[in-house]
Design a protein around this motif. Structure first.
Motif, PDB file in Angstrom:
ATOM      1  N   VAL A 153       0.863  -1.181   0.000  1.00 49.33           N
ATOM      2  CA  VAL A 153       0.000   0.000   0.000  1.00 49.33           C
ATOM      3  C   VAL A 153       0.896   1.226   0.000  1.00 49.33           C
ATOM      4  CG1 VAL A 153      -1.759   1.300   1.258  1.00 49.33           C
ATOM      5  CG2 VAL A 153      -1.845  -1.204   1.216  1.00 49.33           C
ATOM      6  N   LEU A 154       0.624   2.147  -0.907  1.00 53.19           N
ATOM      7  CA  LEU A 154       1.364   3.410  -0.974  1.00 53.19           C
ATOM      8  C   LEU A 154       0.484   4.521  -0.422  1.00 53.19           C
ATOM      9  CD1 LEU A 154       3.033   3.246  -4.513  1.00 53.19           C
ATOM     10  CD2 LEU A 154       3.900   2.397  -2.331  1.00 53.19           C
ATOM     11  N   GLU A 155       1.026   5.269   0.532  1.00 52.46           N
ATOM     12  CA  GLU A 155       0.323   6.414   1.092  1.00 52.46           C
ATOM     13  C   GLU A 155       1.195   7.647   0.930  1.00 52.46           C
ATOM     14  OE1 GLU A 155      -0.838   5.930   5.118  1.00 52.46           O
ATOM     15  OE2 GLU A 155      -2.562   4.647   4.656  1.00 52.46           O
ATOM     16  N   LEU A 156       0.595   8.709   0.446  1.00 48.34           N
ATOM     17  CA  LEU A 156       1.317   9.957   0.260  1.00 48.34           C
ATOM     18  C   LEU A 156       1.038  10.882   1.434  1.00 48.34           C
ATOM     19  CD1 LEU A 156       3.006  11.953  -1.352  1.00 48.34           C
ATOM     20  CD2 LEU A 156       0.948  12.580  -2.634  1.00 48.34           C
ATOM     21  N   LYS A 157       2.119  11.273   2.115  1.00 46.18           N
ATOM     22  CA  LYS A 157       2.017  12.256   3.193  1.00 46.18           C
ATOM     23  C   LYS A 157       2.791  13.495   2.757  1.00 46.18           C
ATOM     24  CE  LYS A 157       1.635   8.808   6.892  1.00 46.18           C
ATOM     25  NZ  LYS A 157       2.205   8.310   8.157  1.00 46.18           N
ATOM     26  N   THR A 158       2.065  14.589   2.561  1.00 45.44           N
ATOM     27  CA  THR A 158       2.655  15.800   2.007  1.00 45.44           C
ATOM     28  C   THR A 158       3.838  16.269   2.845  1.00 45.44           C
ATOM     29  OG1 THR A 158       0.511  16.462   1.144  1.00 45.44           O
ATOM     30  CG2 THR A 158       2.191  18.169   1.321  1.00 45.44           C
ATOM     31  N   VAL A 159       4.931  16.600   2.164  1.00 51.84           N
ATOM     32  CA  VAL A 159       6.117  17.130   2.826  1.00 51.84           C
ATOM     33  C   VAL A 159       6.032  18.649   2.795  1.00 51.84           C
ATOM     34  CG1 VAL A 159       8.627  17.214   2.839  1.00 51.84           C
ATOM     35  CG2 VAL A 159       7.462  15.127   2.142  1.00 51.84           C
ATOM     36  N   ALA A 160       5.635  19.255   3.909  1.00 58.85           N
ATOM     37  CA  ALA A 160       5.511  20.711   4.007  1.00 58.85           C
ATOM     38  C   ALA A 160       5.921  21.141   5.401  1.00 58.85           C
ATOM     39  CB  ALA A 160       4.089  21.158   3.700  1.00 58.85           C
ATOM     40  N   ASP A 161       6.275  22.415   5.541  1.00 57.12           N
ATOM     41  CA  ASP A 161       6.672  22.949   6.845  1.00 57.12           C
ATOM     42  C   ASP A 161       5.472  23.426   7.650  1.00 57.12           C
ATOM     43  OD1 ASP A 161       9.615  22.782   6.511  1.00 57.12           O
ATOM     44  OD2 ASP A 161       9.256  24.205   4.894  1.00 57.12           O
ATOM     45  N   VAL A 162       4.471  23.978   6.978  1.00 61.57           N
ATOM     46  CA  VAL A 162       3.320  24.566   7.651  1.00 61.57           C
ATOM     47  C   VAL A 162       2.047  23.971   7.064  1.00 61.57           C
ATOM     48  CG1 VAL A 162       2.089  26.714   8.173  1.00 61.57           C
ATOM     49  CG2 VAL A 162       4.596  26.706   8.045  1.00 61.57           C
ATOM     50  N   ALA A 163       1.081  23.654   7.931  1.00 61.58           N
ATOM     51  CA  ALA A 163      -0.210  23.151   7.479  1.00 61.58           C
ATOM     52  C   ALA A 163      -1.305  24.095   7.946  1.00 61.58           C
ATOM     53  CB  ALA A 163      -0.459  21.751   8.030  1.00 61.58           C
ATOM     54  N   LEU A 164      -2.178  24.479   7.017  1.00 56.09           N
ATOM     55  CA  LEU A 164      -3.345  25.294   7.340  1.00 56.09           C
ATOM     56  C   LEU A 164      -4.523  24.350   7.578  1.00 56.09           C
ATOM     57  CD1 LEU A 164      -3.059  28.111   4.630  1.00 56.09           C
ATOM     58  CD2 LEU A 164      -2.079  28.063   6.920  1.00 56.09           C
ATOM     59  N   VAL A 165      -5.098  24.393   8.766  1.00 58.60           N
ATOM     60  CA  VAL A 165      -6.222  23.524   9.097  1.00 58.60           C
ATOM     61  C   VAL A 165      -7.387  24.390   9.551  1.00 58.60           C
ATOM     62  CG1 VAL A 165      -4.768  21.568   9.732  1.00 58.60           C
ATOM     63  CG2 VAL A 165      -5.418  23.219  11.483  1.00 58.60           C
ATOM     64  N   GLY A 166      -8.580  23.862   9.348  1.00 58.28           N
ATOM     65  CA  GLY A 166      -9.768  24.597   9.761  1.00 58.28           C
ATOM     66  C   GLY A 166     -11.014  24.055   9.083  1.00 58.28           C
ATOM     67  N   TYR A 167     -12.138  24.674   9.409  1.00 60.36           N
ATOM     68  CA  TYR A 167     -13.425  24.285   8.827  1.00 60.36           C
ATOM     69  C   TYR A 167     -13.429  24.558   7.319  1.00 60.36           C
ATOM     70  CZ  TYR A 167     -16.565  23.045  12.687  1.00 60.36           C
ATOM     71  OH  TYR A 167     -17.209  22.398  13.703  1.00 60.36           O
ATOM     72  N   PRO A 168     -14.329  23.894   6.585  1.00 61.72           N
ATOM     73  CA  PRO A 168     -14.513  24.251   5.172  1.00 61.72           C
ATOM     74  C   PRO A 168     -14.922  25.730   5.039  1.00 61.72           C
ATOM     75  CG  PRO A 168     -15.604  22.174   5.665  1.00 61.72           C
ATOM     76  CD  PRO A 168     -15.157  22.742   6.980  1.00 61.72           C
ATOM     77  N   SER A 169     -14.437  26.375   4.005  1.00 59.86           N
ATOM     78  CA  SER A 169     -14.739  27.782   3.692  1.00 59.86           C
ATOM     79  C   SER A 169     -14.218  28.744   4.759  1.00 59.86           C
ATOM     80  CB  SER A 169     -16.252  28.000   3.517  1.00 59.86           C
ATOM     81  OG  SER A 169     -16.738  27.226   2.442  1.00 59.86           O
ATOM     82  N   ALA A 170     -13.169  28.319   5.514  1.00 57.56           N
ATOM     83  CA  ALA A 170     -12.573  29.229   6.495  1.00 57.56           C
ATOM     84  C   ALA A 170     -11.612  30.208   5.853  1.00 57.56           C
ATOM     85  CB  ALA A 170     -11.858  28.438   7.579  1.00 57.56           C
ATOM     86  N   GLY A 171     -11.286  29.995   4.572  1.00 55.07           N
ATOM     87  CA  GLY A 171     -10.388  30.900   3.863  1.00 55.07           C
ATOM     88  C   GLY A 171      -8.965  30.391   3.746  1.00 55.07           C
ATOM     89  N   LYS A 172      -8.747  29.102   3.907  1.00 53.82           N
ATOM     90  CA  LYS A 172      -7.388  28.550   3.820  1.00 53.82           C
ATOM     91  C   LYS A 172      -6.823  28.684   2.416  1.00 53.82           C
ATOM     92  CE  LYS A 172      -8.682  24.502   5.218  1.00 53.82           C
ATOM     93  NZ  LYS A 172     -10.118  24.833   5.331  1.00 53.82           N
ATOM     94  N   SER A 173      -7.630  28.376   1.408  1.00 51.25           N
ATOM     95  CA  SER A 173      -7.153  28.476   0.033  1.00 51.25           C
ATOM     96  C   SER A 173      -6.850  29.925  -0.336  1.00 51.25           C
ATOM     97  CB  SER A 173      -8.192  27.888  -0.926  1.00 51.25           C
ATOM     98  OG  SER A 173      -8.406  26.510  -0.667  1.00 51.25           O
ATOM     99  N   SER A 174      -7.637  30.830   0.148  1.00 50.90           N
ATOM    100  CA  SER A 174      -7.380  32.250  -0.141  1.00 50.90           C
ATOM    101  C   SER A 174      -6.067  32.693   0.493  1.00 50.90           C
ATOM    102  CB  SER A 174      -8.530  33.113   0.380  1.00 50.90           C
ATOM    103  OG  SER A 174      -9.749  32.748  -0.247  1.00 50.90           O
ATOM    104  N   LEU A 175      -5.799  32.237   1.718  1.00 47.52           N
ATOM    105  CA  LEU A 175      -4.551  32.609   2.386  1.00 47.52           C
ATOM    106  C   LEU A 175      -3.332  32.077   1.636  1.00 47.52           C
ATOM    107  CD1 LEU A 175      -5.094  32.268   6.253  1.00 47.52           C
ATOM    108  CD2 LEU A 175      -4.503  34.316   4.953  1.00 47.52           C
ATOM    109  N   ILE A 176      -3.378  30.796   1.249  1.00 43.08           N
ATOM    110  CA  ILE A 176      -2.210  30.229   0.573  1.00 43.08           C
ATOM    111  C   ILE A 176      -2.000  30.867  -0.796  1.00 43.08           C
ATOM    112  CG2 ILE A 176      -3.343  28.278  -0.600  1.00 43.08           C
ATOM    113  CD1 ILE A 176      -0.980  26.559   0.140  1.00 43.08           C
ATOM    114  N   SER A 177      -3.077  31.351  -1.403  1.00 38.29           N
ATOM    115  CA  SER A 177      -2.946  31.984  -2.723  1.00 38.29           C
ATOM    116  C   SER A 177      -2.267  33.352  -2.636  1.00 38.29           C
ATOM    117  CB  SER A 177      -4.325  32.130  -3.377  1.00 38.29           C
ATOM    118  OG  SER A 177      -5.120  33.061  -2.659  1.00 38.29           O
TER     119      SER A 177
END
Length: 478
Positions: A153-177
């Motif tokens: 089984v192959l599982e991909l775990k994203t290699v990143a320094d910071v993770a943005l977490v929160g409810y849907p539509s909290a604005g995470k995508s807008s912040l990263i953009s």
């Protein structure tokens, strides 16, 4: 249509080793010139290699069966078979290789990191390689060993320094953009983000990566919504950022309760308690959002959180947030132990390790397990009595016969070599200890002792006479 896959089941098979060749050299005036059978080629390996250009496991989702090529059989004239070609499978950075039972086989992080998941089978020896002073003309060759077949089984775990977490539509995508050059999909409805988005942020001398994890909801750690599918992408991140919506339209929600729900889900998932947290009160460009942010900020700071007020639309508070994250990332990197060179783990075998075990089972069957005896059985052509006798000699030298005697085996008892589903079973006879009593002097061909041609006999006599004369001339007195 599926475009992002971070978990797949893969069936891999390494190549089989080629069979050795049993051949006798023949030419004019030399009909039996000795064994000249070549060895079989090695089967190809199956290897995972981290490739930075690969970002998803989609290819393996559509093609889960992968096989390396087999080795070619040996040929006469001392011609060895060609080795099978290795199969190299590129995987994204951060891929974890698991066994069917969930055991971690490899954690592939860093460009070029590789792992051989299935080894190709050994090629069988030809009769030329099996020849010895005792066995001058073997009439058999060893078979090639089948390659490993595995389900992983192959599982991909994203290699990143910071993770943005929160409810849907909290604005995470807008912040990263606005913090990076990433271009995620942004819309005014929940679960817009269906895949993790990665962006690169530069803050002074620090460059770090930031990941937008799809929205979490209550029960995400138990499988509700999309959270369970993507919580694994948070595991490698050094810093967690709670993005709280201060302009939520739902009457039963507020930033503090949202934070408590997300923290409960992270706690249920496990392994994230040691990550530093930052709270971002997002959407303060909305008048009600700014007022709510000012109300809840003292409560959050009292809990020990560093709180930032930001707006992705108005680009407010982004610089302070970016440098604060860079500071935490730098601290996390400094705290990580630095490895100098490649660590090599040496696991020597015990001095009393014979390489095999003999166990008497409940039904009275004696079972032999071990890499060598099981491989030797797979290499044996049981249609050839000489090959069977050679196997008996190998087992005797390894000490299998002696261990069977110690375990209480008697003549006529059943002995199985290998696992229960693929074992070779025979009735044990103690006379197989050396094998010579059963098959005579194996490897000796009486045809090699046939009368030589007259011309050859004459040349041999002349050569012997010349040798005697040279010895006489050397030692006769002057």
């Amino acid at each position: 249509m599926t475009t992002f896959v971070d978990r797949v089941e893969l069936h891999v098979a390494a190549g089989n080793g080629g069979h050795g060749c049993a051949s006798v050299h023949r030419e004019k005036f030399k009909p039996l010139g000795g064994p000249d059978g070549g060895n079989g080629g090695r089967g190809g390996d199956v290897t995972f290699v981290v490739d930075q250009s690969v970002t998803t496991l989609l290819d393996y989702h559509h093609g889960p069966h992968r096989k390396a090529t087999n080795g070619r059989p040996g040929e006469g004239g001392h011609r060895s078979g060609k080795d099978g070609q290795d199969l190299v499978l590129p995987v994204p950075d951060g891929t974890v290789v698991l066994g069917p039972d969930g055991t971690v086989l490899a954690d592939l992080v860093g460009h070029g990191t590789s792992f051989v998941v299935a080894q190709g089978g050994r090629g069988g020896l030809g009769n030329a390689a099996l020849a010895s002073p005792r066995r001058k003309a073997p009439g058999f060759a060893l078979l090639g060993v089948p390659g490993e077949v595995r389900d992983v089984v192959l599982e991909l775990k994203t290699v990143a320094d910071v993770a943005l977490v929160g409810y849907p539509s909290a604005g995470k995508s807008s912040l990263i953009s606005v913090l990076s050059a990433a271009k995620p999909k942004i819309a005014d409805y929940p679960f817009t983000t269906l895949v993790p988005n990665l962006g690169v942020v530069t803050a002074g001398a620090t460059v770090y990566t930031i990941a937008d994890v799809p929205g979490l909801i209550p029960g995400a750690s138990q499988g509700r919504g999309l959270g369970l599918e993507f919580l694994r992408h948070v595991e490698r991140c050094s810093v967690l950022v709670h993005v709280l919506d201060t302009a939520a339209l739902e009457s039963d929600r507020d930033p503090v309760s949202d934070l408590d729900v997300i923290e409960e889900e992270l706690k249920s998932y496990g392994g994230l308690d040691d990550r530093p947290r930052i709270v971002v009160l997002n959407k303060i460009d909305v008048p009600d959002g700014r007022d709510l942010a000012e109300m809840v900020r003292p409560d959050l700071e009292q809990r020990g959180y560093r709180v930032f007020e930001a707006s992705a639309v108005a680009h407010t508070g982004l610089k302070e947030l970016s440098f604060a994250l860079a500071e935490l990332v730098a601290q996390a990197r400094d705290a990580q132990p630095r490895e100098e060179g490649t660590r090599i783990v040496i696991r020597p075998k015990a001095v009393d390790d014979s390489g095999f075990t003999v166990v008497c089972e409940d039904d009275g069957m004696f079972r032999v397990r071990g890499d060598k005896p099981e491989r030797w059985v797979r290499q044996t052509d049981f249609n050839n009595d000489e090959a069977v006798g050679y196997l008996a000699d190998r087992l005797a030298r390894l000490g299998v016969e002696e261990e069977l005697t110690k375990a209480g085996a008697r003549a006529g008892d059943g002995v199985a070599i290998g696992p229960q589903e693929n074992a070779v079973v025979f009735d044990w006879e103690p006379t197989m200890l050396a094998g010579a009593e059963m098959l005579g002097r194996r490897g000796e061909d009486h045809r090699l002792e046939a009368p030589r041609p007259a011309a050859q006999r004459r040349r041999d006599r002349e050569a012997e006479r010349d040798e005697v004369e040279r010895e006489y001339d050397e030692f006769r007195p002057f």
